[in-house]
Design a protein around this motif. Sequence first.
Motif, PDB file in Angstrom:
ATOM      1  N   THR A 130     -18.590 -34.135  82.427  1.00  0.00           N
ATOM      2  CA  THR A 130     -18.602 -34.332  80.977  1.00  0.00           C
ATOM      3  C   THR A 130     -19.752 -35.241  80.582  1.00  0.00           C
ATOM      4  N   ASN A 134     -18.667 -38.378  75.751  1.00  0.00           N
ATOM      5  CA  ASN A 134     -17.407 -37.677  75.514  1.00  0.00           C
ATOM      6  C   ASN A 134     -16.242 -38.526  76.038  1.00  0.00           C
ATOM      7  N   MET A 137     -12.714 -36.781  76.525  1.00  0.00           N
ATOM      8  CA  MET A 137     -12.545 -36.056  77.786  1.00  0.00           C
ATOM      9  C   MET A 137     -12.457 -37.019  78.963  1.00  0.00           C
TER      10      MET A 137
END
Length: 183
Positions: A130, A134, A137
């Motif tokens: 990721t 992010n 996430m």
Amino acid sequence: MNFTIRKAAGKDLENILSIYEKARQFQKEHGNPSQWEGGYPQPEIVQKDLKAGELYAVCRQTPAGEELAGVFMFARRPEPNYDRIREGAWLEEGPYAVLHRVASAGTCSGVGQACMDWSWEQCRNLRIDTHRDNYVMQRLLEKNGFVRCGLIDLREGGERIAYQKCRTAPGTLQKNMEKPWQE
């Protein structure tokens, strides 16, 4: 919430593209404006995942019928971007499955959790990456036992934080590993 996960079908394509559009907007609103720039994943990528049988729909039943609540790519094959990892190491070698392009329609909670749970049931050696920004996430992955392993460089440019979850990972490895990318 109970979800069912099934292979996506051609009839789902319009809804899936809409989910990815909502996910791009969500990322921008939550401090991650650059991960899925330029309309990523483009319809061609989504169709390629669909044709390969690697695109999965997260569904829930509503009074009106089945609703697509999310989508993700899952494949039991090596990811070329994972051939080289820096500032760390994979926890375990050998066959693994990859997850990519995890997205929620934003209509209910628990979609990301359902993707993680289902994927773990399919394969006990998972890899995913990721974007540095992010945080949503990253929290989901760490909550689900994924360990930050290092950084990977994408062949198309950019770097990502690499994660892995596997049965044989020692519990202390994450604590002892140097992680210069953390702030």
